[in-house]
Each structure stands twice: as structure tokens, then as C-alpha cells.
Motif scaffolding. Structure first.
Motif, PDB file in Angstrom:
ATOM      1  N   TYR A   1      -6.387  -9.115   3.780  1.00 28.62           N
ATOM      2  CA  TYR A   1      -6.690  -7.763   3.270  1.00 28.62           C
ATOM      3  C   TYR A   1      -6.027  -6.797   4.038  1.00 28.62           C
ATOM      4  O   TYR A   1      -5.994  -6.747   5.460  1.00 28.62           O
ATOM      5  N   ARG A   2      -5.456  -5.509   3.556  1.00 29.85           N
ATOM      6  CA  ARG A   2      -4.699  -4.484   4.430  1.00 29.85           C
ATOM      7  C   ARG A   2      -5.359  -3.164   3.944  1.00 29.85           C
ATOM      8  O   ARG A   2      -5.414  -2.951   2.531  1.00 29.85           O
ATOM      9  N   ILE A   3      -5.718  -2.427   5.021  1.00 29.11           N
ATOM     10  CA  ILE A   3      -5.711  -1.073   4.903  1.00 29.11           C
ATOM     11  C   ILE A   3      -4.727  -0.323   5.545  1.00 29.11           C
ATOM     12  O   ILE A   3      -4.444  -0.559   6.797  1.00 29.11           O
ATOM     13  N   TYR A   4      -4.131   0.852   5.114  1.00 34.59           N
ATOM     14  CA  TYR A   4      -3.267   1.592   5.704  1.00 34.59           C
ATOM     15  C   TYR A   4      -3.421   3.023   5.725  1.00 34.59           C
ATOM     16  O   TYR A   4      -4.008   3.642   5.000  1.00 34.59           O
TER      17      TYR A   4
ATOM     18  N   ILE B   1      -9.579  -7.690   7.512  1.00 33.33           N
ATOM     19  CA  ILE B   1      -8.659  -6.606   7.712  1.00 33.33           C
ATOM     20  C   ILE B   1      -7.971  -6.758   9.126  1.00 33.33           C
ATOM     21  O   ILE B   1      -7.260  -6.055   9.300  1.00 33.33           O
TER      22      ILE B   1
ATOM     23  N   ILE C   1      -7.941   5.061  -1.338  1.00 32.18           N
ATOM     24  CA  ILE C   1      -9.382   5.117  -0.996  1.00 32.18           C
ATOM     25  C   ILE C   1      -9.319   6.888  -1.227  1.00 32.18           C
ATOM     26  O   ILE C   1      -9.046   7.622  -0.329  1.00 32.18           O
TER      27      ILE C   1
ATOM     28  N   VAL D   1     -10.679   2.461  10.656  1.00 32.78           N
ATOM     29  CA  VAL D   1     -10.698   2.873   9.137  1.00 32.78           C
ATOM     30  C   VAL D   1     -11.638   4.037   9.134  1.00 32.78           C
ATOM     31  O   VAL D   1     -11.327   5.162   8.545  1.00 32.78           O
TER      32      VAL D   1
ATOM     33  N   GLY E   1       0.615  -1.349   0.033  1.00 29.82           N
ATOM     34  CA  GLY E   1       0.031   0.104  -0.056  1.00 29.82           C
ATOM     35  C   GLY E   1       0.662   1.450   0.028  1.00 29.82           C
ATOM     36  O   GLY E   1       0.015   2.308   0.326  1.00 29.82           O
TER      37      GLY E   1
ATOM     38  N   THR F   1      -5.352   7.275   2.768  1.00 28.00           N
ATOM     39  CA  THR F   1      -5.350   5.845   3.307  1.00 28.00           C
ATOM     40  C   THR F   1      -5.103   4.913   1.816  1.00 28.00           C
ATOM     41  O   THR F   1      -5.587   5.662   0.693  1.00 28.00           O
ATOM     42  N   THR F   2      -4.424   3.906   1.833  1.00 28.14           N
ATOM     43  CA  THR F   2      -4.355   2.981   0.631  1.00 28.14           C
ATOM     44  C   THR F   2      -4.653   1.564   1.247  1.00 28.14           C
ATOM     45  O   THR F   2      -4.959   1.468   2.487  1.00 28.14           O
ATOM     46  N   PHE F   3      -4.693   0.713   0.210  1.00 25.41           N
ATOM     47  CA  PHE F   3      -5.204  -0.673   0.538  1.00 25.41           C
ATOM     48  C   PHE F   3      -4.564  -1.669  -0.148  1.00 25.41           C
ATOM     49  O   PHE F   3      -4.289  -1.078  -1.441  1.00 25.41           O
TER      50      PHE F   3
END
Length: 266
Positions: free
Chosen positions: A260-263, A254, A195, A163, A34, A173-175
Motif C-alpha cells: 500500500y502506498r500513500i504519497y 504503508i 485523500i 501521513v 498515485g 496526498t494520494t494513495f
């Protein structure tokens, strides 16, 4: 994964430009984890590829990578797909009532070359106004494709509440979704993006990315529920007919052990 990464290291030459240059050995990790990335392409050092069309005047093109996919059918092959589109000034095409749409589509593989398709389209008829259809041999001659990133640090977000709080506070944010849930040492498929726009639907956080080419737009739409579960739907939209073909539905989490990753970018 060693063979895949080694191929990538050999195929990309990086120079210092703009922000922090991405080291070749770190690109796979940066992309799939991400990192905020941008590409810069020197069109003058690339080789024209049939079919030929009207020549573009641009010598460099650059854009933020808002979305892309990275997949592998074995530990020795991989395919990267990037895509961006934006409206440009239409004066050179004598268009004043509507702005041309510039679509950049970049499929790349471990074979050491990237096909760079840049189309200027009339959005009323989808007629080509100009095309740059080239092959860039990454890592050969001069640097033709460069990837750069900012110096922002990444913090994984493992809960819906984190999130939500980050997005509502205006945080960037990125994923990175490993939609097969498999190890990078095996066959894998990642969907990666930023995002940039989001909404709340029945308390789910909804966001999507588009990966465009000349005739189709691949859309990946995600919904994050309160139990930290993500449902990702993939479909393609035909530009001319507006028809939609559903490609698949994927599920992940997440949570700290999820695929799955959200940063959050700081």
C-alpha cells in the motif's frame, strides 16, 4: 506486465491540453503510483450507444480523477473503472428547489475502447433527466479521451506520523493500494484515489473514496493505524434504497516494503 502496457499504449492517443500530458507508456505507472490525474473527453467524437436517452448539450466533459480501480485477471487483460459525481445547475431542467446530480462512469479495458456513461439525475427520485451513453474508441480517429497531470512531484510516506503530519499541515496526498499484494506481472487489483477528506477515529486516520455509477456507489474506506497498517473495507450503496452490501476487507502496510502506498504531492 509487458502485454498489458503494450495494449494500453496502443489504445490511448494523448494530445497536449491543460497541464502536463501523460505519455501513453507512462499511464499505468502514473495511475498506480498515485499521480494527480484529470480526464478530458471529447463527446462529439464518440459513438452513441444504446440505450438512447435525452441528448446532452455538452461537447466536452472534464474532471479530476478522485478515485478509480485497475484490475487484471491475466497478463494480457485489464479493466479500469473511473467515476465522478457533482451537482450542476438545474435551470435547463427547470429545477430550482434541488440541483441535479451529474454522474460520470467510465469503464475501460485493453480492447481499445471506453464506455462513457454520463447521467444527470434528480436526487429526489433518481429519475434520469438526461443521459450521454457513448463508446469512445481511444486511439482511433481524433483523440477522444485525454489524461493529464500536474507537474507536482510525489514523495512516498512510509509512516503513520508522516501521513498525519502531511494531512494536518494541509498537504495534498494520494494513495495507491495493491489490494492483492501481487506483482503487476501477475493478476492484480489496485484501488487508487486522493485523500480529500479525513478524520481521526480512535487515533486511526480514516479516509475514503467513492466510485459512483447511476444506481450504485462503490465505497472504499481505509483506516491507517499507528503501526502503519491499513485496513480497507469495500462496500456498495444502493442510491434508491440506501442498502449496503459489504464486498470485502483487505489489509496492507504503508512501510517501505508494503503493498500500500500513500504519497505527498509537492
Amino acid at each position: 506486465m509487458a502485454d498489458v502496457r503494450s495494449a494500453f499504449i496502443l489504445s490511448i492517443c494523448i494530445v497536449t491540453v491543460f497541464s502536463k500530458t501523460v505519455d501513453p507508456e507512462n499511464f499505468f505507472d502514473d495511475f498506480t503510483q498515485g499521480a494527480p490525474l484529470r480526464y478530458v473527453i471529447n463527446l462529439t467524437n464518440c459513438m452513441p450507444s444504446p440505450p438512447f436517452g435525452p441528448k446532452m448539450e455538452d461537447t466536452f466533459i472534464s474532471d479530476v480523477i478522485s478515485g478509480g480501480t485497475l484490475s487484471s485477471a491475466s497478463d494480457a487483460t485489464w479493466d479500469l473503472m473511473l467515476g465522478n459525481e457533482k451537482y450542476i445547475n438545474g435551470n435547463s431542467y427547470n429545477l430550482t428547489a434541488v440541483s441535479p446530480l451529474r454522474v460520470t462512469s467510465i469503464p475501460m479495458s485493453n480492447q481499445g475502447q471506453a464506455y462513457v456513461y454520463v447521467y444527470d439525475l434528480d436526487p429526489r427520485s433518481w429519475k434520469r433527466l438526461a443521459v450521454q451513453d457513448i463508446i469512445c474508441f481511444t486511439g482511433q480517429r481524433k483523440s477522444e479521451i485525454v489524461f493529464v497531470t500536474t507537474n507536482k512531484s510525489k514523495t512516498p510516506l512510509y509512516t503513520y506520523n508522516d501521513v498525519s503530519a502531511t494531512l494536518l499541515s494541509g498537504g495534498e496526498t494520494t494513495f495507491s493500494f495493491n489490494i492483492d499484494g501481487k506483482s503487476p506481472d501477475d493478476q492484480f487489483s489496485y484501488v487508487v484515489g486522493r485523500i480529500e477528506d479525513f478524520s481521526f477515529i480512535d487515533n486511526d486516520i480514516a479516509f475514503s473514496i467513492d466510485i459512483p455509477n447511476e444506481l450504485w456507489v462503490s465505497v472504499y474506506r481505509a483506516r491507517l493505524s499507528r503501526d502503519n497498517h491499513v485496513t480497507l473495507t469495500s462496500y456498495q450503496v444502493n442510491r434508491k434504497s440506501s442498502s449496503i452490501d459489504i464486498m470485502g476487507t483487505y489489509n496492507g502496510s504503508i512501510e517501505s516494503q508494503g503493498s500500500y502506498r500513500i504519497y505527498s504531492l509537492n
